[in-house]
Write an enzyme that holds these catalytic residues in place. Structure first.
Site, PDB file in Angstrom:
ATOM      1  N   SER A   1      28.093  51.745  40.223  1.00  0.00           N
ATOM      2  CA  SER A   1      27.817  50.769  39.173  1.00  0.00           C
ATOM      3  C   SER A   1      26.913  49.708  39.776  1.00  0.00           C
ATOM      4  O   SER A   1      26.865  49.539  41.002  1.00  0.00           O
ATOM      5  CB  SER A   1      29.130  50.131  38.696  1.00  0.00           C
TER       6      SER A   1
ATOM      7  N   TYR B   1      37.274  45.613  40.592  1.00  0.00           N
ATOM      8  CA  TYR B   1      36.334  46.674  40.247  1.00  0.00           C
ATOM      9  C   TYR B   1      35.089  46.593  41.139  1.00  0.00           C
ATOM     10  O   TYR B   1      34.620  47.612  41.660  1.00  0.00           O
ATOM     11  CB  TYR B   1      35.954  46.540  38.781  1.00  0.00           C
TER      12      TYR B   1
END
Length: 256
Positions: free
Chosen positions: A141, A154
């Protein structure tokens, strides 16, 4: 690329039931690869399998469970042969301010996003080493390349995925196996819709206001489409991409 660029290759895609994973599976199938679709929802996997014009096998798999991973990859190898291509796409995102991020949330983010990548790679790698060829693509990501507020766990997990990618790429560089990461920005998926609903609930803004805020992060002024991520993954899997190794490629319109 011709439609048989990956003919004879067995590709495993985790988290393949929807969104980016489903788009990746479709792109690899169009290039001639045989597919094993992995995920926790068998009905979703079978629905996706029915859309692919190639040989497809389905395995339910919780990537956080070592025994479950070994069983699933064993079943995949029995059905379609050793794994040539592994796309570690399974992931999960949860948001909380850091002061409200408890150990449970922290461990969930690490387990799904980082430990799952580790376990699946360990399960697939022996077959690649035996064959002397392989492609590993980790779906990280932009959160693995920069920081975002309220998703510290995350971000930490995705930074870990990129570190693992770079380390393993060097370790396998002389084995004819490449390891790369693809780092999508905000992408139009069901996971994003759930995040927008959560943002709206917590902030009192409308879903469309939340969407506009996320869209502004992309200099192109739009959300990324799953097919755009899938095409980057496909490129990295091609035999002609052998020199691309240890990279973390942002698919984010210039955000990073």
């Amino acid at each position: 690329m011709n439609t048989q660029s990956l003919a004879g290759k067995h590709a495993v895609v985790t988290g393949a039931g929807r969104g980016i994973g489903a788009a990746i599976a479709a792109a690899l199938a169009q290039a001639g690869a045989r597919l094993t679709l992995m995920g926790r929802n068998r009905a979703q996997l079978e629905a996706q399998a029915g859309k692919l014009a190639t040989e497809v096998h389905v395995e339910t798999c919780d990537v956080t469970d070592p025994e479950n991973v070994q069983r699933a990859f064993g079943g995949a190898a029995c059905a379609l042969g050793d794994v040539s291509i592994l796309v570690n796409n399974a992931g999960q995102a949860e948001s909380q301010p850091f002061t409200k991020t408890d150990l449970g949330l922290w461990e969930r983010m690490l387990a799904v996003n980082l430990t799952g990548t580790f376990l699946c790679t360990q399960a697939a790698l022996p077959g690649m080493l035996g064959a002397g060829w392989g492609r590993i693509v980790n779906i990280a990501s932009t959160a693995g390349l920069k920081g975002y507020p309220y998703v510290s766990a995350y971000c930490a997990a995705k930074h870990g995925v990129i570190g693992l990618t770079r380390s393993l790429a060097l370790e396998l560089a002389r084995k004819n196996i490449t390891v790369n990461a693809v780092c999508p920005g905000y992408t139009q998926t069901g996971l994003l819709e759930a995040s927008l609903a959560q943002i709206a609930q917590k902030t009192g803004r409308s879903t469309e206001e939340a969407r506009a805020e996320l869209t502004r992060a992309n200099p192109q002024g739009r959300l990324v489409e799953p097919q755009e991520v899938a095409q980057a993954v496909l490129w990295l899997c091609l035999p002609e991409s052998a020199a691309i190794n240890g990279q973390a490629i942002a698919i984010a319109g210039g955000e990073v």
